[in-house]
Design an enzyme around this catalytic site. Sequence first.
Site, mmCIF file in Angstrom:
data_model
loop_
_atom_site.group_PDB
_atom_site.id
_atom_site.type_symbol
_atom_site.label_atom_id
_atom_site.label_comp_id
_atom_site.label_asym_id
_atom_site.label_seq_id
_atom_site.Cartn_x
_atom_site.Cartn_y
_atom_site.Cartn_z
ATOM 1 N N ASP A 1 -1.291 56.529 36.240
ATOM 2 C CA ASP A 1 -0.044 57.295 36.246
ATOM 3 C C ASP A 1 -0.280 58.727 35.751
ATOM 4 O O ASP A 1 -1.167 58.969 34.930
ATOM 5 C CB ASP A 1 0.981 56.591 35.344
ATOM 6 C CG ASP A 1 2.398 57.047 35.617
ATOM 7 O OD1 ASP A 1 2.636 57.683 36.671
ATOM 8 O OD2 ASP A 1 3.272 56.790 34.770
ATOM 9 N N ASN B 1 7.674 52.473 44.777
ATOM 10 C CA ASN B 1 7.263 53.845 45.138
ATOM 11 C C ASN B 1 7.793 54.298 46.502
ATOM 12 O O ASN B 1 7.775 55.484 46.825
ATOM 13 C CB ASN B 1 5.736 54.011 45.081
ATOM 14 C CG ASN B 1 5.177 54.061 43.676
ATOM 15 O OD1 ASN B 1 4.074 53.591 43.408
ATOM 16 N ND2 ASN B 1 5.928 54.640 42.748
HETATM 17 C C1 IPE Z 1 3.448 53.033 38.429
HETATM 18 O O1 IPE Z 1 3.716 54.386 38.251
HETATM 19 C C2 IPE Z 1 2.945 52.763 39.814
HETATM 20 C C3 IPE Z 1 1.592 53.242 40.108
HETATM 21 C C4 IPE Z 1 0.798 53.829 39.264
HETATM 22 C C5 IPE Z 1 1.145 53.009 41.453
HETATM 23 P P1 IPE Z 1 5.172 54.974 38.509
HETATM 24 O O2 IPE Z 1 5.082 56.431 38.272
HETATM 25 O O3 IPE Z 1 5.677 54.546 39.843
HETATM 26 O O4 IPE Z 1 6.021 54.242 37.386
HETATM 27 P P2 IPE Z 1 7.442 54.614 36.738
HETATM 28 O O5 IPE Z 1 8.359 54.972 37.857
HETATM 29 O O6 IPE Z 1 7.197 55.762 35.812
HETATM 30 O O7 IPE Z 1 7.840 53.381 35.994
HETATM 31 C C1 IPE Z 2 0.750 57.975 39.862
HETATM 32 O O1 IPE Z 2 1.135 59.262 39.553
HETATM 33 C C2 IPE Z 2 0.489 57.775 41.330
HETATM 34 C C3 IPE Z 2 1.450 56.907 42.000
HETATM 35 C C4 IPE Z 2 2.465 56.308 41.470
HETATM 36 C C5 IPE Z 2 1.242 56.713 43.431
HETATM 37 P P1 IPE Z 2 2.637 59.728 39.709
HETATM 38 O O2 IPE Z 2 2.844 60.226 41.095
HETATM 39 O O3 IPE Z 2 3.570 58.655 39.297
HETATM 40 O O4 IPE Z 2 2.681 60.921 38.687
HETATM 41 P P2 IPE Z 2 3.858 61.293 37.682
HETATM 42 O O5 IPE Z 2 4.204 60.063 36.917
HETATM 43 O O6 IPE Z 2 5.000 61.778 38.520
HETATM 44 O O7 IPE Z 2 3.284 62.359 36.810
HETATM 45 MG MG MG Z 3 4.448 58.135 37.538
#
Ligand code: IPE
Ligand code: IPE
Ligand code: MG
Length: 254
Positions: free
Chosen positions: A29, A77
């Site tokens: 993340d 997502n």
């Molecule tokens: C979790 O991250 C999913 C992945 C890393 C693929 P998210 O960014 O989607 O999680 P939330 O929305 O902060 O819970």
């Molecule tokens: C994790 O990084 C990747 C996926 C969930 C696909 P994020 O895209 O959630 O990055 P933040 O949380 O917005 O910084």
């Molecule tokens: Mg995230």
Amino acid sequence: MTANQTTLKTLPADLHPDYLPNHVAVIMDGNGRWAKQKGLPRRAGHKQGVDTLKSLLRCCKDWGIGALTAYAFSTENWSRPLEEVEFLMTLFERVLRQELNELIQEQVQIRFVGNLTALPQSLQNEIHHSMEATRRNDGIKFTIAKNYGGRQEIVHACHQIAEQVKNGLLGLDEIDVQLFEQYLYTAGNCDPDLLIRTSGEMRLSNFLLWQTAYAELYVTDTLWPDFDRAEFHQALQTYQQRDRRFGGLKSDTV
Ligand code: IPE
Ligand code: IPE
Ligand code: MG
């Protein structure tokens, strides 16, 4: 490679090789925040995140860790802007195609978990091809959670079990923890010993809800694209200080 990275090529001396996790799982993340901090578009963070994952896989291999599972895309997502979802799908497919030969050579065994049938057809083809091409490899088990949701996985298992019971192929009294696990996407994998989440959020976000029942949790504020060998080293140091009791008593209490 910097001097620091070179010295970390072999297992750091302060880590005990007998007490490494067999299986590490990561919630990757913070890609978006990493990009934002640098004034870049979110996709730059996702691209950098791919390099971080490649480095971590190599590091696990170098340090003798048998399995790595990475959360790449959750069932939730899909609620992101279409442009980002499409970018992630395309990036993923391209990386898989580019990296496959090296993964085969390095004896990596790739597996995907999640509802794969909902993914774009060309990506599904690439996924099935990579799993088939690495099926006989006997190196590190690399599992990628794509369109994965822990709740959906459990419901999916329940459906399959119910179907078997309905058709008279399974008795109610045969349903126990061991049997249930055989119906999960992860059937055959050992449970993660260590679950790492980057970027500071203290939640599972629907990742491996069943499988992490006794995983050691490690959350770091470091954003995923910055999670390097030194950061992983720190996570493993913390892991080795934990007393895993599995409901029993402290290991020095006799
Ligand atoms: C979790 O991250 C999913 C992945 C890393 C693929 P998210 O960014 O989607 O999680 P939330 O929305 O902060 O819970
Ligand atoms: C994790 O990084 C990747 C996926 C969930 C696909 P994020 O895209 O959630 O990055 P933040 O949380 O917005 O910084
Ligand atoms: Mg995230």
